[in-house]
Design a protein around this motif. Structure first.
Motif, mmCIF file in Angstrom:
data_model
loop_
_atom_site.group_PDB
_atom_site.id
_atom_site.type_symbol
_atom_site.label_atom_id
_atom_site.label_comp_id
_atom_site.label_asym_id
_atom_site.label_seq_id
_atom_site.Cartn_x
_atom_site.Cartn_y
_atom_site.Cartn_z
ATOM 1 N N ARG A 167 32.894 -25.492 48.377
ATOM 2 C CA ARG A 167 32.180 -26.042 49.912
ATOM 3 C C ARG A 167 30.914 -27.354 50.432
ATOM 4 N NH1 ARG A 167 32.971 -19.911 50.452
ATOM 5 N NH2 ARG A 167 35.117 -19.713 51.413
ATOM 6 N N LEU A 170 20.860 -29.213 55.858
ATOM 7 C CA LEU A 170 21.252 -27.737 56.490
ATOM 8 C C LEU A 170 22.357 -26.429 55.175
ATOM 9 C CD1 LEU A 170 21.210 -25.978 59.391
ATOM 10 C CD2 LEU A 170 22.881 -27.495 60.201
ATOM 11 N N LEU A 171 23.209 -27.719 55.023
ATOM 12 C CA LEU A 171 24.487 -27.220 54.276
ATOM 13 C C LEU A 171 23.539 -25.813 53.693
ATOM 14 C CD1 LEU A 171 27.109 -30.092 53.920
ATOM 15 C CD2 LEU A 171 27.146 -27.241 55.280
ATOM 16 N N GLN A 218 20.971 -24.178 53.160
ATOM 17 C CA GLN A 218 20.627 -23.234 53.391
ATOM 18 C C GLN A 218 21.669 -22.519 54.126
ATOM 19 O OE1 GLN A 218 17.744 -22.842 57.242
ATOM 20 N NE2 GLN A 218 16.623 -22.293 55.668
ATOM 21 N N THR A 219 22.528 -22.695 54.510
ATOM 22 C CA THR A 219 23.490 -22.018 54.772
ATOM 23 C C THR A 219 24.994 -21.537 54.575
ATOM 24 O OG1 THR A 219 23.813 -24.060 56.666
ATOM 25 C CG2 THR A 219 24.731 -22.253 56.928
ATOM 26 N N LEU A 220 24.665 -22.796 53.392
ATOM 27 C CA LEU A 220 25.841 -22.124 52.052
ATOM 28 C C LEU A 220 25.310 -21.640 51.250
ATOM 29 C CD1 LEU A 220 28.175 -25.119 52.630
ATOM 30 C CD2 LEU A 220 29.229 -23.003 53.452
ATOM 31 N N GLY A 233 22.331 -20.318 50.638
ATOM 32 C CA GLY A 233 21.238 -19.459 51.392
ATOM 33 C C GLY A 233 19.787 -19.690 50.273
ATOM 34 N N PHE A 234 19.510 -20.484 50.677
ATOM 35 C CA PHE A 234 18.284 -21.489 49.946
ATOM 36 C C PHE A 234 16.558 -21.295 51.680
ATOM 37 C CE2 PHE A 234 21.270 -23.535 46.529
ATOM 38 C CZ PHE A 234 21.040 -22.823 46.029
ATOM 39 N N THR A 235 15.617 -21.596 50.478
ATOM 40 C CA THR A 235 15.104 -21.013 51.367
ATOM 41 C C THR A 235 14.310 -22.600 51.848
ATOM 42 O OG1 THR A 235 12.777 -20.838 50.057
ATOM 43 C CG2 THR A 235 13.649 -18.775 50.914
ATOM 44 N N CYS A 236 13.003 -22.609 52.430
ATOM 45 C CA CYS A 236 13.335 -24.214 52.886
ATOM 46 C C CYS A 236 11.718 -24.724 51.651
ATOM 47 C CB CYS A 236 12.155 -24.543 53.758
ATOM 48 S SG CYS A 236 12.464 -24.375 55.290
ATOM 49 N N GLU A 275 12.846 -24.009 48.573
ATOM 50 C CA GLU A 275 13.679 -23.740 46.848
ATOM 51 C C GLU A 275 14.302 -25.322 47.632
ATOM 52 O OE1 GLU A 275 15.317 -19.656 45.865
ATOM 53 O OE2 GLU A 275 15.961 -20.321 47.894
ATOM 54 N N MET A 311 11.356 -28.342 56.904
ATOM 55 C CA MET A 311 11.445 -27.684 57.918
ATOM 56 C C MET A 311 11.543 -28.903 59.283
ATOM 57 S SD MET A 311 8.409 -25.309 57.025
ATOM 58 C CE MET A 311 8.619 -24.340 59.211
ATOM 59 N N LEU A 369 15.105 -29.433 59.021
ATOM 60 C CA LEU A 369 16.504 -27.987 59.658
ATOM 61 C C LEU A 369 16.178 -28.218 61.056
ATOM 62 C CD1 LEU A 369 15.563 -26.007 56.845
ATOM 63 C CD2 LEU A 369 17.540 -26.768 57.643
ATOM 64 N N THR A 370 15.148 -28.116 61.265
ATOM 65 C CA THR A 370 14.998 -27.615 62.961
ATOM 66 C C THR A 370 15.563 -28.708 63.603
ATOM 67 O OG1 THR A 370 12.356 -27.117 63.003
ATOM 68 C CG2 THR A 370 12.757 -27.716 64.961
ATOM 69 N N ARG A 428 19.632 -28.294 63.706
ATOM 70 C CA ARG A 428 19.613 -27.573 64.433
ATOM 71 C C ARG A 428 19.391 -28.121 65.557
ATOM 72 N NH1 ARG A 428 17.671 -24.307 60.513
ATOM 73 N NH2 ARG A 428 19.421 -22.555 59.648
ATOM 74 N N LEU A 462 13.527 -21.618 64.594
ATOM 75 C CA LEU A 462 14.633 -23.449 63.799
ATOM 76 C C LEU A 462 14.687 -23.503 62.463
ATOM 77 C CD1 LEU A 462 13.977 -25.125 67.184
ATOM 78 C CD2 LEU A 462 16.357 -24.070 66.717
ATOM 79 N N ALA A 463 13.556 -23.470 61.125
ATOM 80 C CA ALA A 463 14.027 -24.019 60.135
ATOM 81 C C ALA A 463 13.953 -22.929 59.591
ATOM 82 C CB ALA A 463 12.522 -24.366 59.564
ATOM 83 N N GLU A 464 13.865 -21.889 59.453
ATOM 84 C CA GLU A 464 14.862 -20.737 58.679
ATOM 85 C C GLU A 464 14.783 -19.062 59.355
ATOM 86 O OE1 GLU A 464 13.343 -20.259 53.950
ATOM 87 O OE2 GLU A 464 11.620 -20.589 55.681
ATOM 88 N N ARG A 514 14.855 -15.933 57.661
ATOM 89 C CA ARG A 514 14.051 -14.599 57.101
ATOM 90 C C ARG A 514 12.880 -15.047 58.386
ATOM 91 N NH1 ARG A 514 14.462 -15.659 51.194
ATOM 92 N NH2 ARG A 514 16.779 -16.924 51.520
ATOM 93 N N PHE A 566 24.319 -18.807 66.462
ATOM 94 C CA PHE A 566 24.953 -20.519 66.104
ATOM 95 C C PHE A 566 24.865 -20.005 64.806
ATOM 96 C CE2 PHE A 566 23.249 -24.411 66.716
ATOM 97 C CZ PHE A 566 24.680 -24.940 66.602
ATOM 98 N N GLU A 567 23.416 -19.482 63.790
ATOM 99 C CA GLU A 567 23.892 -19.114 62.180
ATOM 100 C C GLU A 567 25.037 -19.311 61.959
ATOM 101 O OE1 GLU A 567 21.047 -21.354 61.580
ATOM 102 O OE2 GLU A 567 21.836 -20.703 59.520
ATOM 103 N N HIS A 621 28.071 -21.400 59.843
ATOM 104 C CA HIS A 621 28.065 -21.073 58.659
ATOM 105 C C HIS A 621 29.497 -20.897 58.308
ATOM 106 C CE1 HIS A 621 30.173 -18.495 55.233
ATOM 107 N NE2 HIS A 621 28.684 -18.774 54.601
ATOM 108 N N VAL A 636 35.025 -24.201 54.265
ATOM 109 C CA VAL A 636 36.249 -25.284 53.742
ATOM 110 C C VAL A 636 36.287 -23.885 53.667
ATOM 111 C CG1 VAL A 636 35.298 -27.466 55.453
ATOM 112 C CG2 VAL A 636 34.810 -26.410 52.407
#
Lengths: 170, 235
Positions: free
Chosen positions: A23, A120-121, A123-125, A127-130, A132, A145, A148-149, A152, B11-13, B16, B41-42, B46, B51
């Motif tokens: 993905r 963004l991907l 983090q979303t797909l 699950g990594f932190t900022c 990482e 950060m 990502l802000t 979004r 907005l950044a994380e 968490r 929204f998150e 996702h 896909v």
């Protein structure tokens, strides 16, 4: 015996992460055949560089980093430099995208500049932190950060989500 | 923590939440509502990013790994395999065509990474599932690929499945054919060298690997007679 151990661990990684790596690869390459090639190449490199994986807990980010590097090596002629000072309003406006939310979001993800879409991907797909993501992208946590802000905030401007938000505040 | 700081972090994380953020949310209705909205929204982001993943991806990765590892083996293994290949070649490659008498080699002699043995494993382990999937049947493409390798698809043969499968050094065409004598798997390996001609028996199946000038093909079916019959049909 060592080879058998390596092979069974490797097989475990392939089964655990090939789908999410696919993905991520899809969104980097935006083409399914290239995405599968990237996943194949990532695992081929991982097998060859197995000794460099010292901590099993780092395997996931290690694989993502290999994939990211492979994509850059094979398909990116020029890495896009990111201007973190870019204002949100100057990012591509998602207006005009499909009215169906998921498609609308998918179109909008496509339209995001790679430097915003990528963290963004991750983090979303993934699950990594900022922190990482910053390590993977060779940048600072603050820069991640910010991206990502902005990513979004851009996506939230989509007509469907914007309308929903406004309806709630009424 | 103030609202500005809370918004910056959410907005950044969004997934968490720190203790400070939770405390702030308990006091600030607007930030709590924002956090809830961002969470929904998150999930939507996702879902949009997730896909569909091609069926059998992990299996293909593992199979390609098995095949390519043999190619990347060390010098010692390479030297040994050259000896094996030369030996098999000298023993079996008496003539160029299938009409010559050929012996059947057991998979154990060649190892699981040999293209014939790997092809049998792929057919036994994955083909029944692949046949249940919606097939993409473009006969013209197959005819073209066959012609490229000096083969033909007779009218008496029906194509049941066309897809990709891993082959040494890349991706090949995986074709399942229905013939008068039953079900035959044909794997086309275009534009890359393939092992010397050999017939291999393993797991109650027989595979024939045949190199041609522009690549090669592998035929897999349940008996040596059928493998030979299938090859005669396609040549």
């Amino acid at each position: 015996m060592l080879y058998v151990g390596k092979r069974s661990k490797f097989e475990g990684l392939v089964r655990a992460y090939s789908a999410e790596l696919y993905r991520y690869a899809y969104w980097l390459a935006r083409e399914r055949f290239t995405a599968e090639d990237l996943v194949q190449e990532t695992f081929a490199r991982a097998w060859n560089a197995w000794e460099s994986l010292r901590d099993d807990r780092a395997a996931k980010s290690w694989l993502y980093t290999i994939l990211r590097n492979e994509h850059a090596r094979l398909y990116e002629k020029k890495r896009v430099d990111v201007d973190d000072a870019l204002e949100v309003d100057t990012l591509p406006d998602p207006e005009g995208a499909s009215v169906f939310e998921s498609l609308e979001l998918r179109d909008a993800l496509n339209a995001l500049p790679p430097a915003y879409r990528e963290p963004l991907l991750l983090q979303t797909l993934g699950g990594f932190t900022c922190v990482e993501i910053a390590q993977m992208m060779n940048t600072t946590e603050g820069a991640v950060m910010t991206r990502l802000t902005r990513a979004r905030l851009t996506l939230r401007k989509l007509p469907g989500w914007d309308a929903r938000r406004k309806a709630k505040t009424r | 923590m103030n609202c500005f700081e809370f918004r910056r972090l959410v907005l950044a994380e969004p997934r968490r939440m720190t203790g400070e953020q939770r405390e702030h949310m308990a006091r600030c209705e607007a930030c709590a509502a924002l956090a809830k909205e961002i969470e929904a929204f998150e999930t939507a982001i996702h879902d949009a990013a997730a896909v569909p993943v091609p069926e059998g991806l992990a299996e293909r990765v593992l199979l390609r790994g098995t095949m390519s590892r043999s190619a990347r083996a060390g010098a010692w293994a390479l030297a040994a395999s050259v000896l094996v290949v030369v030996g098999i070649g000298a023993y079996f490659y008496a003539g160029p065509g299938p009409e010559h008498e050929e012996h059947i080699v057991a998979a154990a002699q060649l190892g699981e990474r040999h293209p014939a043995v790997a092809a049998i494993s792929y057919v036994v382990d994955h083909e029944s599932r692949l046949l249940r999937e919606t097939p993409v049947l473009d006969t013209a493409v197959v005819r073209q690929a066959l012609a490229h390798l000096g083969l033909k698809l007779p009218d008496s043969v029906t194509m049941r499945y066309l897809g990709n499968c891993p082959v040494p050094g890349g991706i090949g065409e995986h074709v399942v054919l229905e013939t008068d004598f039953g079900h035959v798997t044909l794997i086309l390996v275009p534009n890359q060298p393939i092992a010397p001609r050999v017939i291999v028996a393993d797991r109650k199946m027989t595979a024939l690997v045949a190199p041609v000038r522009t690549g090669g093909y592998i035929l897999v079916t349940d008996s040596v007679d059928k493998v030979r019959q299938a090859e005669r049909l396609l040549l």
